[in-house]
Write a protein that holds these residues in place. Sequence first.
Motif, PDB file in Angstrom:
ATOM      1  N   GLN A   1       0.804  -1.228   0.000  1.00  0.00           N
ATOM      2  CA  GLN A   1       0.000   0.000   0.000  1.00  0.00           C
ATOM      3  C   GLN A   1       0.838   1.281   0.000  1.00  0.00           C
ATOM      4  N   GLN A   2       2.056   1.217   0.540  1.00  0.00           N
ATOM      5  CA  GLN A   2       2.859   2.436   0.661  1.00  0.00           C
ATOM      6  C   GLN A   2       3.519   2.833  -0.659  1.00  0.00           C
TER       7      GLN A   2
ATOM      8  N   THR B   1      -9.042 -18.563   1.132  1.00  0.00           N
ATOM      9  CA  THR B   1     -10.234 -17.869   0.661  1.00  0.00           C
ATOM     10  C   THR B   1      -9.876 -16.432   0.321  1.00  0.00           C
ATOM     11  N   GLN B   2     -10.869 -15.619   0.026  1.00  0.00           N
ATOM     12  CA  GLN B   2     -10.626 -14.307  -0.545  1.00  0.00           C
ATOM     13  C   GLN B   2     -10.879 -13.200   0.466  1.00  0.00           C
ATOM     14  N   PRO B   3     -10.106 -12.106   0.360  1.00  0.00           N
ATOM     15  CA  PRO B   3     -10.463 -10.935   1.165  1.00  0.00           C
ATOM     16  C   PRO B   3     -11.791 -10.390   0.649  1.00  0.00           C
ATOM     17  N   PRO B   4     -12.583  -9.760   1.522  1.00  0.00           N
ATOM     18  CA  PRO B   4     -13.968  -9.475   1.156  1.00  0.00           C
ATOM     19  C   PRO B   4     -14.177  -8.215   0.332  1.00  0.00           C
TER      20      PRO B   4
ATOM     21  N   ARG C   1     -10.743  -2.864  -1.565  1.00  0.00           N
ATOM     22  CA  ARG C   1      -9.688  -2.052  -0.963  1.00  0.00           C
ATOM     23  C   ARG C   1      -8.531  -2.889  -0.422  1.00  0.00           C
ATOM     24  N   THR C   2      -8.865  -4.045   0.158  1.00  0.00           N
ATOM     25  CA  THR C   2      -7.812  -4.856   0.758  1.00  0.00           C
ATOM     26  C   THR C   2      -6.781  -5.273  -0.279  1.00  0.00           C
TER      27      THR C   2
ATOM     28  N   GLU D   1       2.001  -7.890   6.710  1.00  0.00           N
ATOM     29  CA  GLU D   1       1.600  -6.506   6.924  1.00  0.00           C
ATOM     30  C   GLU D   1       0.871  -6.364   8.254  1.00  0.00           C
TER      31      GLU D   1
ATOM     32  N   GLY E   1      -7.380  -2.903   9.843  1.00  0.00           N
ATOM     33  CA  GLY E   1      -7.220  -3.421   8.482  1.00  0.00           C
ATOM     34  C   GLY E   1      -7.585  -2.467   7.365  1.00  0.00           C
ATOM     35  N   PHE E   2      -7.547  -1.138   7.649  1.00  0.00           N
ATOM     36  CA  PHE E   2      -7.796  -0.202   6.546  1.00  0.00           C
ATOM     37  C   PHE E   2      -6.468   0.210   5.917  1.00  0.00           C
ATOM     38  N   ASN E   3      -5.539   0.624   6.757  1.00  0.00           N
ATOM     39  CA  ASN E   3      -4.194   0.942   6.283  1.00  0.00           C
ATOM     40  C   ASN E   3      -3.219  -0.111   6.767  1.00  0.00           C
ATOM     41  N   TRP E   4      -2.342  -0.513   5.898  1.00  0.00           N
ATOM     42  CA  TRP E   4      -1.422  -1.606   6.210  1.00  0.00           C
ATOM     43  C   TRP E   4       0.022  -1.157   6.056  1.00  0.00           C
ATOM     44  N   TYR E   5       0.841  -1.516   7.044  1.00  0.00           N
ATOM     45  CA  TYR E   5       2.289  -1.293   6.950  1.00  0.00           C
ATOM     46  C   TYR E   5       2.975  -2.607   6.624  1.00  0.00           C
TER      47      TYR E   5
ATOM     48  N   ARG F   1      -1.715  -9.515   8.498  1.00  0.00           N
ATOM     49  CA  ARG F   1      -2.105 -10.395   7.393  1.00  0.00           C
ATOM     50  C   ARG F   1      -0.856 -10.769   6.618  1.00  0.00           C
TER      51      ARG F   1
ATOM     52  N   PRO G   1      -8.899 -13.868   5.272  1.00  0.00           N
ATOM     53  CA  PRO G   1     -10.103 -13.098   5.555  1.00  0.00           C
ATOM     54  C   PRO G   1      -9.869 -12.296   6.817  1.00  0.00           C
ATOM     55  N   PRO G   2     -10.517 -11.132   6.951  1.00  0.00           N
ATOM     56  CA  PRO G   2     -10.108 -10.192   7.999  1.00  0.00           C
ATOM     57  C   PRO G   2     -10.702 -10.465   9.370  1.00  0.00           C
TER      58      PRO G   2
END
Lengths: 500, 500
Positions: A373-374, A483-486, A489-490, B430, B436-440, B475, B485-486
């Motif tokens: 993400q960075q 499985t998949q992230p929902p 955005r993830t 990460e 789980g919105f912003n990930w480092y 994750r 999955p989160p």
Amino acid sequence: MPDINTVNRPDEWKIEQGLSGAVLPVLDMTGPETKALAPQTFGPLTKDEDAIKSVGDRDALFKAERKGWKGFVEWENHPDKKAAAHKILTSQTFPPNPEYQLGPIPATNPVLPGTHWKMWHHAVGGELTQIPEDSWDTVLREKHPDMLHLLQFPYNGEPPKRLVTDKVITPNSLHFVRNHGGIPMIDKEDYSFTLDGLVQNPRSFTLDDLMDESKFPRMEKTVTMQCSGTRRIEQITKYAGQGDEVPQAPWAEGAIGTANYVGVSLKKVVKACGGLIDGAKHLEFDGADTYFKDDEVMNYLVSVPWSKVKANEVLLAWEMNGETLPRIHGYPLRIVVLGYIGARSVKWLYRVKAIREPSRAPVQSKEYLYFPQQVGKHNLKMTDGIQIQEMPVSSAITSPWTKQVVIHNGRIRCKGWAYSGGGRWPERVELSTDGGFNWYTIPLESLSRKRKWTWRTWEFDLPCDVEGWIEIVCRCRDNALNTQPPDVRTAWNWGLHVTS
Amino acid sequence: MPDINTVNRPDEWKIEQGLSGAVLPVLDMTGPETKALAPQTFGPLTKDEDAIKSVGDRDALFKAERKGWKGFVEWENHPDKKAAAHKILTSQTFPPNPEYQLGPIPATNPVLPGTHWKMWHHAVGGELTQIPEDSWDTVLREKHPDMLHLLQFPYNGEPPKRLVTDKVITPNSLHFVRNHGGIPMIDKEDYSFTLDGLVQNPRSFTLDDLMDESKFPRMEKTVTMQCSGTRRIEQITKYAGQGDEVPQAPWAEGAIGTANYVGVSLKKVVKACGGLIDGAKHLEFDGADTYFKDDEVMNYLVSVPWSKVKANEVLLAWEMNGETLPRIHGYPLRIVVLGYIGARSVKWLYRVKAIREPSRAPVQSKEYLYFPQQVGKHNLKMTDGIQIQEMPVSSAITSPWTKQVVIHNGRIRCKGWAYSGGGRWPERVELSTDGGFNWYTIPLESLSRKRKWTWRTWEFDLPCDVEGWIEIVCRCRDNALNTQPPDVRTAWNWGLHVTS
């Protein structure tokens, strides 16, 4: 109305609400003050005719390499040719990529014309001159009239949603195409490829050599091929990338297809050369298509590890669904790497080269990377990215469509596909009408048959007890229970790869 | 206070708020009226002494099988013994499993004693009589004093969180243990196992046979083993299962460990028997431990496909981290299946049997199944479940702990592990402080080294700019770019397996 001093633009409300992102200045906050960088502007196209003329006769420089190979230039062993083409390209300017990602997507078909790619080919000239036109003629001849042409040249196209999962085996005319360059027109009789690099006895092979069953056992595999950009459109519309040639293909659910390929295992062909030597660990595949990376010209090159080849998971294929391989899919011979992204399955193969490290060619080491993400195009380090080989488990709904109104009696008829890379297979596909809180399992008899290297298509009448807006989502568990992230955005990454 | 007629219980508010779920009646809504089923009650234990006596002398019936094999009864080829034990078990009653999942978890160590398992062993008698005591003595002798004993017998234990990722290779005394029965005490000198079923030449092998390097090349592998119930505690506390012997082990982040094993590839041993015959496709492993499935008695049996063995991914191991295999881990010889859940890596191996279909033994076909959301113990069909072999990608934070108060200067020191089954490896781990919105991304140098069959441990100073409650989550993306999955709910299944 008095003359008020205003900086408002006429469509100010639209701009402020993010409906015209493409005209917004980039905000640079890396210094103590915020700088608003005006969107890049391009002046009139320029051309240094003298510099270009000094390079020499383009028809002689970039002439046909081999009898029966139209539109093929061998760049990799010819730094002189690369330098000449580079000089031509840097002696003039070309129109920029349309940065449509932050603005409206064109409502045309083809969606994007690929103007600058066509101009690059015409500028270099010689064997490349006729390629854009020949390639488009091939599309019209070989592909279904209902194909969605995302990029006219290099050709990128996918079937419309209603045809994606219509059959478990995708008809050739409807199989998606992600070309990175034009289509070389190669005669079967004049075809051969070379296997060299770190092998005991480098040599060439004709199609007749490979088809000789006394030397190479025939191999037949049903394989699902997927582009790592599948369903990128969901990211573009919600969290766009940062404008680049990569996201030129706004793929939807159709950048996946399944076909039966016939050929031989590359492992046997390597053995016929006496095997690998000197610590070779990877095999590089060279395609006869010409690839432009900004102002550099090259062939389409990628590599896969020897372990993959050794497991008999890399095929040299000449037949697709019982037909001769179509020109647009790599005729006369292409690579098919089982369970890897489509980008590794090189078309119009002219060379296989045994090497020690993964290929440094840009398609392998600078593209098809999965960034955190960075990382964006403004602070990119290539080594931050993971080279995408296998795709994660994913699934998609092909009916009903987003924002479609459905009248129902408590059940909604749904269709779609599920797939997992690397030879894993969908074990369970589930649907939810509430965005993923409660899940209904699709009965196994409503899934197509389980096979190691292929997707499973499905149809299911999903129970639904509400009127009003509902959010139908699907997910898959493969045999490793991944499985998949929902949500989209993830998965965000600036190249918009791997939307699972 | 006037005498008001009330149905309130003294702790009514606690019951209504779900803080005492275990005392709530089960609501049966399958008929037109809702029925409140009172929680099951158990009368005093009963015992039909005559019926038990009629079975015969237990010491003779269930006597030592082989010299030097204490606590081993061979059940699989002896329907007579199985019937005798069944008669004994059904002629008396035993205390039920504690259904602690909906109530408070005991604050003891061992958390659960396994009372009914011990009573079953004592009831059958003979060689089984001494097993519960011998097994616990072995725990105290071989395991670290800080181990968390989740179930005293059969022994289930994991290291405390601070020691889980303290070393990349888990010391033997701290490696988690998930036993399904007692520990047989086998002398190395008297040890051999049989390889039979659908092989050309069935035969037995001693340890000396296997250690003869002129016959079998030595194989050494560093392997992470994980229980499919890892982190089940997160489901228990949020979305409990439905009370069963399966969730007896309230595993946390410690049901995973990494060790270096030495042995030989099972493939070579099968070859030494002349290979498979008659369509054999699976190999069943028989453990010398006795397994109780309700009132049936058997050995611990599972199977893996031949394709897994053929790929040299199944080991017969006698050494763990440079030491002789501990008794609690299967001394003298155990199976180690690379990349599969621990349940397939049978300990105290006494037989390998080549068969056509996956084993029908309950551990393979009735347990370690992954069910959909619609399935619980009240409407169970075994075929609804997926047999869990490879674990999906997962990761866990071992520091800080849930609800722990942290004083920090903008960075929170975090530790944990990441793992993916089937030979895939963590490519990127990460962390997020906002659920789980912003990930480092953890820098690669802060992850332990990448290896095909192992986890990666990590440490990272996570940027955090807020006070107050924060939700730190992690994750992982493996090399197939699968991710997790989160939240716990997405993984819910009544057996509480596969919390990723």
